[in-house]
Enzyme design. Structure first.
Site, short mmCIF file in Angstrom:
data_model
loop_
_atom_site.label_atom_id
_atom_site.label_comp_id
_atom_site.label_asym_id
_atom_site.label_seq_id
_atom_site.Cartn_x
_atom_site.Cartn_y
_atom_site.Cartn_z
N SER A 133 0.83 -1.20 0.00
CA SER A 133 0.00 0.00 0.00
C SER A 133 0.87 1.26 0.00
CB SER A 133 -0.97 -0.05 1.19
OG SER A 133 -2.01 0.87 1.05
N ASP A 289 -8.07 -5.40 -6.45
CA ASP A 289 -7.81 -4.24 -5.60
C ASP A 289 -8.58 -3.04 -6.15
OD1 ASP A 289 -6.71 -2.13 -4.09
OD2 ASP A 289 -4.75 -3.08 -4.01
N HIS A 318 -7.55 -5.29 -1.88
CA HIS A 318 -6.37 -4.61 -1.37
C HIS A 318 -5.73 -5.39 -0.22
CE1 HIS A 318 -3.65 -1.31 -0.77
NE2 HIS A 318 -4.03 -1.14 0.48
#
Length: 346
Positions: A133, A289, A318
């Site tokens: 991330s 995602d 995600h």
């Protein structure tokens, strides 16, 4: 592993001027290390944290028998500025406390980590920088800012530039946090956090963190939740109420929103910055995602001279990069092992 209760180290940088022009006096970079730095300082890996994550949240990818084995590698996990352990609104004294805390860029984070790596450990070469991330965004930035130092990068479920649709999501989180009347422009009492805003932000996040298929198939049952509402409250609201401060969250949100390697001094575009990366790279988006879809990372890889796109399959969205699903963890771990075994120049 070491876990959240273990002591950690802090590197203080006496006068750290940020890209916004303001100076932290000092900037404090909290970090944890795993393993032992070898004599020639050639086995160091940097593994930055993510949005609101703390160093112990990265430990799922570190351990004996894994690619990031502390018996072989010296893994440094620096905490992002704004995460509550490193310099943040919640722990900085006046006059730069709380709502007055300065804006932080991805490059500020990388610059502080570079100071840590070089000043504390004297490291000149990094075999690998990786992260999930926002940690992925920092990995890209490390490769752009320090091409002579970084041999390999493995960004997973993250990007070199925050896309417009991603910014729309972030605006929803920001609106939820700031709409709580108890927020008071960021000057709420540290002893009375604006809980309504935190719970609302959790609900916004819930629709994005996992995929539509994850919810359709009720995969949350694999995490031992008994109903959708049980998951929304028990996991998502519990996540945001786990010592996460709204001013800290907004600082990191702003960092995320403005992330773009193309704004690095010396470059005129994201494409030019990506083309400058010398490090060998495996870029790993998750199949479903909603923040960082594979097509975004396919575009980025197309501009990198020594990079491969490798999609993490499945429905976890995600959070395929969060260490919750053993199958996803195995895919990421295998890619780390392969990358570390490869010649960085080929």
């Amino acid at each position: 592993m070491i876990g959240p209760d273990a002591p950690y180290e802090v590197h203080e940088i006496p006068d750290f001027t940020l890209e916004c022009g303001e100076t932290l006096r000092p900037a404090r970079v909290a970090y944890q290390t795993y393993g032992t730095l070898n004599d020639d300082k050639s086995n160091a890996i940097v593994y930055p944290t993510w949005y609101s994550g703390r160093h112990w949240d990265n430990e799922w990818l570190i351990g004996p028998g894994m690619a990031l084995d502390p018996d072989r590698w010296f893994i440094i996990v620096p905490n992002m500025l704004g995460n509550g352990l490193s310099s943040s609104p919640s722990n900085t004294p006046p006059p730069w406390d709380r709502a007055r805390f300065p804006r932080i860029s991805v490059r500020d984070n990388v610059a502080s980590q570079y100071r840590l790596v070089t000043e504390v450990f004297g490291i000149e070469t990094l075999p690998l920088v990786l992260g999930w991330s926002m940690g992925a965004g920092q990995s890209f930035q490390w490769a752009v800012s320090h091409p002579e130092m970084v041999q390999r990068i493995l960004p997973f479920c993250g990007s070199a530039r925050t896309a417009p649709h991603n910014k729309v999501f972030l605006e929803g989180v920001k609106a939820a946090l700031t709409a709580d009347c108890a927020f008071e422009g960021g000057w709420y009492s540290p002893d009375e956090l604006p809980i309504t805003g935190l719970r609302a932000a959790a609900r916004v996040y819930a629709g994005w963190g996992y995929s539509q298929a994850f919810y359709w198939d009720e995969v949350w049952r694999e995490l031992d939740y008994t109903s959708l509402e049980d998951f929304l409250v028990g996991f998502w609201e519990g996540f945001f109420l786990d010592d996460r401060d709204p001013d800290n969250l907004l600082t990191m949100l702003d960092t995320w929103w403005r992330g773009d390697v193309g704004t690095t001094p010396g470059f005129s575009s994201t494409e030019e910055a990506l083309a400058s990366i010398r490090a060998r790279a495996i870029v790993m988006p998750a199949e479903k995602d909603l923040y960082f879809p594979p097509e975004d990372e396919e575009w980025e890889v197309s501009h990198m001279p020594n990079a491969e796109l490798r999609v993490i399959p499945g429905v976890w969205g995600h959070f395929a990069g969060a260490g919750q699903n053993p199958a996803d963890t195995a895919v990421i771990d295998a890619a780390v092992a392969e990358l570390l075994a490869a010649d960085p120049g080929k």
